[in-house]
Structures are given as structure tokens and as C-alpha cells.
Design an enzyme around this catalytic site. Structure first.
Site, PDB file in Angstrom:
ATOM      1  N   ASP A  54     -11.144   2.776   3.885  1.00 44.69           N
ATOM      2  CA  ASP A  54     -11.574   1.355   3.576  1.00 44.69           C
ATOM      3  C   ASP A  54     -12.775   1.058   3.344  1.00 44.69           C
ATOM      4  OD1 ASP A  54      -9.329  -0.571   3.636  1.00 44.69           O
ATOM      5  OD2 ASP A  54      -8.809  -0.409   5.776  1.00 44.69           O
ATOM      6  N   LYS A  77       0.698  -1.216  -0.048  1.00 50.67           N
ATOM      7  CA  LYS A  77       0.032   0.170   0.100  1.00 50.67           C
ATOM      8  C   LYS A  77       0.810   1.254   0.018  1.00 50.67           C
ATOM      9  CE  LYS A  77      -3.724  -2.235   2.128  1.00 50.67           C
ATOM     10  NZ  LYS A  77      -4.527  -2.765   3.479  1.00 50.67           N
ATOM     11  N   GLN A  87      -4.496  -1.410   9.723  1.00 50.89           N
ATOM     12  CA  GLN A  87      -4.428  -2.839   9.169  1.00 50.89           C
ATOM     13  C   GLN A  87      -5.105  -3.812   9.877  1.00 50.89           C
ATOM     14  OE1 GLN A  87      -3.088  -3.534   5.701  1.00 50.89           O
ATOM     15  NE2 GLN A  87      -4.185  -5.467   6.212  1.00 50.89           N
TER      16      GLN A  87
END
Ligand code: NAP
Length: 283
Positions: A120, A53, A97
Site C-alpha cells: 500500500d 482486489k 484493509q
């Protein structure tokens, strides 16, 4: 003859567009677009995801701020970091995460991410807005699937779509996106009776099960469009999807491979969401 949906190529094309949008933002607003990435502990898979990422951010000019916290971090420490990022005007997106260590209350942490920075798309508010078909930040993987269909000029309207899997991060938002695009959607899961019959009736199958080669040729009707979200290892340790690609492909009009299908789209949609969040911010 089937057409392969090349997620890698579509992702590369989108990343060029995103790169231009990032440069335009900098010119117009005189500042960088920023994404904060928070990793707790040393889960090897999470470390790889985070590294990828950050690398993708660099490629398109998004400034990434990474925070690596030890596995035994206290809930309050993590929450205080997220609160700081929430009010930081240089940070347009916050990504924590997952999974977080067991002693951390993950939902309490995630609730501290402002809806406007929830790149997200996992927050209850963003999911609610998706259900209401209102502008929102959409979960990256299912949104990536929609982009793949769009880029292939596949019209979803009126088609019978079967989503196999009902997770909060893939199956459910996938079903919502397809409903919003006017498909007729059936969601299947581990308690579904006669999955084969459901799949055989589908024009579009999206497999998000997490079981290697689970969707077999006898479950797929002639001319179906098959999108494989799964990322698994087969009996030889080789990367494979939820679809038995070799045997299914010849029945399809379109099929996405693993690797090289949905996978590259997911990070691309994270970049896309970060740019969207930045453009909507008033800072
Ligand atoms: P998950 O949370 O484990 O959900 C799996 C779903 O599959 C559940 O809804 C489950 O049903 C259903 N299922 C399990 N066995 C089934 C069966 N025999 N028949 C029908 N449905 C069954 O997984 P996920 O997070 O959605 O991920 C799914 C796959 O996508 C995994 O391989 C994951 O690695 C991959 N993935 C890929 C990306 C990407 O970037 N390409 C991103 C995210 C996930 P129940 O609800 O009844 O248990």
C-alpha cells in the site's frame, strides 16, 4: 476539444503487462507471487474492495491469501497473524484493509508489515523514501495518477500543479510524486484561502477532496489538465467525482472521468507494487 483520460483502458493495458511479469517471475523463480489480504469485520465497502482486489490478483496470476477476522478480534491475534505473514516467504505483499475497528491500534498493526511487503506504500519508511526520491513502494492511487499522465504522454516537468487535498494516502504522496517529476506544486486543503485563484493558476489540477462536484468550471483555466480522484455519490445517489465533469470538461485539454478514471488504476498499482515487491525479494 478535451481528451478523456480512459483509466479503464490504461489499467487493462497495464494488467496485461503485469500478467506477463507474473508469468516470467514464476518461470525464473519457480514460485508464485503472493499477496495476503487481511479484512477485519464486515464493513460492506471494505468487503467490496477486498473482493475486487482478490479478483484482480486472479486475473493476472498473483496468488492471493485472504484472512477474514471477526470485528471483535483481539489486537494480539491480529498482530500475530501479521507477524506470521511478515516472515512467510510465499507472501510478497501484505495488505490490511482499512479502516480497522476502533478498539484496534491500527498504526501498531501496520508497523508490523515489513517495508519490503508494504504494497500500500503507507509506511513511514516508504513515504520517507518517496520524499527522498528513492526507490520504494508508492501509494497506489497517486502512483496510478502518475501512470495515467505518463501513458497520455503528458509531460509534467515545469508545469504548475495544484493538488486539492493533503491526506496521507492521496494528497501528500501525490504532491511528492509531482515534485519528483519536476512540476511546481501547490497543495491546497480546507484552510486554503482563495482556492479558486490557486486552481485558476494551474496547468494540472488533481482533485482529492471527497466532495461531489466540488471543482467547478469557474475554478478551471482554459486548457487545464484535470485529474479527478474523488469517489462520491451525487444527490441522486449516482457515482461522481470531486469535479463537476459536465461543466468543467470543455475547458480542459485532458480530463479523467468518474467512474472509469483513477479508480481502475488504484487496484492495478496494487498489483504492480506486489510484483515489484516480489522481484526485489531474495526468497
Ligand atoms: P480525506 O482523507 O478526507 O482528505 C480530504 C482532503 O480534502 C483533506 O486534506 C481536506 O483538507 C481537503 N478538503 C476538504 N474540504 C476542502 C475544501 N473545502 N477545500 C479544500 N480542501 C478541502 O480524503 P482522501 O482519502 O484523500 O480521499 C479523497 C477522495 O478520493 C475521496 O472521495 C475518496 O473516496 C477518493 N479516493 C479515491 C481513490 C481511488 O481509488 N480513486 C482512492 C482513495 C481515495 P484538511 O486536510 O484541511 O481537512
Amino acid at each position: 476539444m478535451y481528451k478523456l483520460i480512459d483509466g479503464k483502458a490504461i489499467a487493462a493495458e497495464m494488467r496485461e503487462e503485469i500478467k506477463n511479469a507474473v508469468a516470467e517471475f514464476k518461470t525464473n523463480r519457480g514460485k508464485d507471487i503472493g499477496l495476503a489480504v487481511v479484512l477485519v469485520g464486515e464493513n460492506p465497502a471494505s468487503q467490496v474492495y477486498v473482493r475486487n482486489k482478490i479478483k484482480a490478483c486472479e486475473q493476472v496470476g498473483i496468488k492471493s491469501y485472504s484472512y477474514y477476522l471477526p470485528a471483535d478480534v483481539r489486537q494480539e491475534q491480529l498482530e500475530s497473524l501479521i507477524r506470521g505473514l511478515a516472515s512467510d516467504g510465499t507472501v510478497h505483499g501484505i495488505l490490511v484493509q482499512l479502516p480497522l475497528p476502533a478498539h484496534i491500534d491500527a498504526s501498531r498493526v501496520l508497523r508490523l508489515i515489513p517495508v519490503s511487503k508494504d504494497v500500500d506504500g503507507f509506511s513511514a519508511e516508504n513515504i520517507g523514501k518517496l520524499c527522498l526520491n528513492q526507490p520504494c513502494l508508492v501509494a497506489c492511487t497517486p502512483n496510478g495518477v502518475m501512470k495515467m499522465l505518463e501513458k497520455e504522454n503528458i509531460c509534467v516537468r515545469g508545469k504548475r500543479a495544484v493538488v486539492v487535498g493533503r491526506s496521507d494516502i492521496v494528497g501528500k504522496p501525490m504532491a511528492m510524486l509531482l515534485i519528483n517529476a519536476d512540476a511546481t506544486v501547490t497543495v491546497c486543503h480546507s484552510k486554503t484561502r482563495d482556492l479558486k485563484a490557486q486552481c485558476l493558476g494551474a496547468d494540472i489540477i488533481v482533485a482529492a477532496v471527497g466532495k461531489p462536484k466540488f471543482i467547478t468550471a469557474d475554478m478551471v483555466g482554459d486548457g487545464a489538465i484535470v485529474i479527478d480522484v474523488g469517489i462520491n455519490r451525487d444527490e441522486n445517489g449516482k457515482l461522481c467525482g470531486d469535479v463537476d465533469f459536465e461543466n468543467v470538461k470543455d475547458k480542459c485539454s485532458y480530463i479523467s472521468p468518474v467512474p472509469g478514471g483513477v479508480g481502475p488504476m488504484t487496484i492495478t498499482m496494487l498489483l504492480f507494487n506486489t510484483v515489484t515487491a516480489a522481484k526485489r525479494s531474495s526468497d
